[in-house]
Design an enzyme around this catalytic site. Sequence first.
Site, PDB file in Angstrom:
ATOM      1  N   ARG A  90       0.831  -1.204   0.000  1.00 37.66           N
ATOM      2  CA  ARG A  90       0.000   0.000   0.000  1.00 37.66           C
ATOM      3  C   ARG A  90       0.869   1.259   0.000  1.00 37.66           C
ATOM      4  O   ARG A  90       0.572   2.230  -0.712  1.00 37.66           O
ATOM      5  CB  ARG A  90      -0.918  -0.011   1.224  1.00 37.66           C
ATOM      6  CG  ARG A  90      -1.780   1.233   1.335  1.00 37.66           C
ATOM      7  CD  ARG A  90      -2.670   1.189   2.552  1.00 37.66           C
ATOM      8  NE  ARG A  90      -3.558   2.350   2.590  1.00 37.66           N
ATOM      9  CZ  ARG A  90      -4.566   2.484   3.448  1.00 37.66           C
ATOM     10  NH1 ARG A  90      -4.801   1.534   4.343  1.00 37.66           N
ATOM     11  NH2 ARG A  90      -5.316   3.562   3.419  1.00 37.66           N
ATOM     12  N   ASN A 145     -10.752  -3.680  -1.673  1.00 42.83           N
ATOM     13  CA  ASN A 145     -10.555  -2.630  -2.670  1.00 42.83           C
ATOM     14  C   ASN A 145      -9.629  -3.090  -3.803  1.00 42.83           C
ATOM     15  O   ASN A 145      -8.745  -3.906  -3.564  1.00 42.83           O
ATOM     16  CB  ASN A 145      -9.954  -1.387  -2.008  1.00 42.83           C
ATOM     17  CG  ASN A 145     -10.969  -0.632  -1.181  1.00 42.83           C
ATOM     18  OD1 ASN A 145     -12.120  -0.504  -1.568  1.00 42.83           O
ATOM     19  ND2 ASN A 145     -10.537  -0.141  -0.021  1.00 42.83           N
ATOM     20  N   CYS A 165     -19.217  -1.334   0.629  1.00 47.46           N
ATOM     21  CA  CYS A 165     -18.338  -0.233   1.031  1.00 47.46           C
ATOM     22  C   CYS A 165     -19.015   0.489   2.186  1.00 47.46           C
ATOM     23  O   CYS A 165     -20.241   0.475   2.306  1.00 47.46           O
ATOM     24  CB  CYS A 165     -18.111   0.714  -0.144  1.00 47.46           C
ATOM     25  SG  CYS A 165     -17.032   2.120   0.224  1.00 47.46           S
ATOM     26  N   HIS A 195     -16.060   4.366  -4.604  1.00 52.13           N
ATOM     27  CA  HIS A 195     -15.116   5.456  -4.333  1.00 52.13           C
ATOM     28  C   HIS A 195     -15.175   6.542  -5.406  1.00 52.13           C
ATOM     29  O   HIS A 195     -14.221   7.300  -5.589  1.00 52.13           O
ATOM     30  CB  HIS A 195     -13.682   4.932  -4.161  1.00 52.13           C
ATOM     31  CG  HIS A 195     -13.496   4.193  -2.882  1.00 52.13           C
ATOM     32  ND1 HIS A 195     -12.273   3.752  -2.431  1.00 52.13           N
ATOM     33  CD2 HIS A 195     -14.394   3.826  -1.911  1.00 52.13           C
ATOM     34  CE1 HIS A 195     -12.419   3.128  -1.270  1.00 52.13           C
ATOM     35  NE2 HIS A 195     -13.700   3.165  -0.946  1.00 52.13           N
ATOM     36  N   TYR A 246     -13.564  10.914  -1.715  1.00 57.44           N
ATOM     37  CA  TYR A 246     -12.654  10.423  -2.755  1.00 57.44           C
ATOM     38  C   TYR A 246     -12.673  11.291  -4.010  1.00 57.44           C
ATOM     39  O   TYR A 246     -11.760  11.207  -4.830  1.00 57.44           O
ATOM     40  CB  TYR A 246     -13.002   8.975  -3.119  1.00 57.44           C
ATOM     41  CG  TYR A 246     -12.679   8.002  -2.018  1.00 57.44           C
ATOM     42  CD1 TYR A 246     -11.426   7.418  -1.920  1.00 57.44           C
ATOM     43  CD2 TYR A 246     -13.624   7.679  -1.049  1.00 57.44           C
ATOM     44  CE1 TYR A 246     -11.114   6.542  -0.893  1.00 57.44           C
ATOM     45  CE2 TYR A 246     -13.333   6.799  -0.021  1.00 57.44           C
ATOM     46  CZ  TYR A 246     -12.068   6.236   0.053  1.00 57.44           C
ATOM     47  OH  TYR A 246     -11.763   5.372   1.070  1.00 57.44           O
TER      48      TYR A 246
END
Length: 422
Positions: A90, A145, A165, A195, A246
């Site tokens: 990540r 995700n 989500c 998102h 987002y």
Amino acid sequence: MKVTVIGGGSTYTPELTDGFARLYGQLPIEELWLVDPDASRLELVAGISRRIFAKAGHPGKIFTTNDVADGVRDADIVLLQLRIGGQAARHTDETFPHAEHCIGQETTGPGGLAKALRTVPVALEIAETVRRLAKPEAWIIDFTNPVGIVTRALLQAGHRAVGLCNVAIGFQRKFAAMLDVAPQDVQLDHVGLNHLTWETGVKVRSDGVFQDVLPRMLAEKLDALSEDVHMPGSLLTSQQAVPSYYLRYFYAHDQVLGEQLTQPSRAQAVMGMEAALLAKYADTSVDVKPAELALRGGAFYSEAAVELMASLTGNRTDIQVVNVPNNGALPFLPDDHVVEVPARVSASGMILQPVAPLSGEIASLIGHVAGYERLALDAAIHGGRDRVLRAMLSHPLVGQYERAEKLTDALLAANHQHLAWA
């Protein structure tokens, strides 16, 4: 009922088990199986989860394993919460795009593409095991995700899957607090891609009837709404909608990039949070969900998961926001594209609720990102630098060929150990 959590060693998991314990009446779990390759984390998470169950008087038993087959055998529901490569991957997702003046984020842009490439093959492999060994009518709930891309991969392969989500339920709870009403008295016109969503209506129940109060909220509570999503009030007024946080990556790209270049990555922050959480989980006197878990980013995750599971198994036919095939909800997208919209949920599946026509700038951005998502899924399934490059170039946050080439090569160099074809 047997529920299996793949990625059960996640520090998110006590958020889930807390919800399962509190809401046992809605979801009578007899066996909860936590599956994870990291034995040390798994035992810490299972330990606090068992204590949470015991404190609540929950009669279910919690099992742990590193074997997916053992975990999903005869399961009624399998929940995916994967992070292939862990927080280290990540961190790379959130930083390698910076060299080309792009934001780094794990679900959108170049970093989101990297996560999709790592994740889709693993999710599909797990789903095949579910198909073989779980109950014939078992559901796969994807919280991994990028949810839209992963969920479409599962559906395209014929699995009984739905994406989840916590953005929508987060908005529902915030709006309920702002309006001083109960959360169950708020329904959202939530629309877009995972998102990449907007609240185009906020309906509040009064005398049994839901009425849209968003225009009044935009007039009377604009500053609070603007502050919550970190975007100008004039944008919300112009769109007559509340964009999710987002959307900052698109509407305030350079500002966000500047913030990222001067701050630790989210992955670095989460690593510190996880260390503190795991220390709490190791304390055998801790038998409640730690308050620090709220900082981890999974607010209301358990409520959303329990409500969805209860409706899928209990046939409640209530309306929830889910990631499902479009099937005409957004007429400018293919029917098989996965969208995030309200649907009436039951054991037989999801019936999408009507979606009001969207303004041109919202529809055009959704269409652009949807085109990228389809190319990203093709690259994740079939591999190859050319496919990755096409997906990279198509993303609206990239959009320049030389930049796309450099980002593609950086992505492949950083992720080669996770890509069988690289």
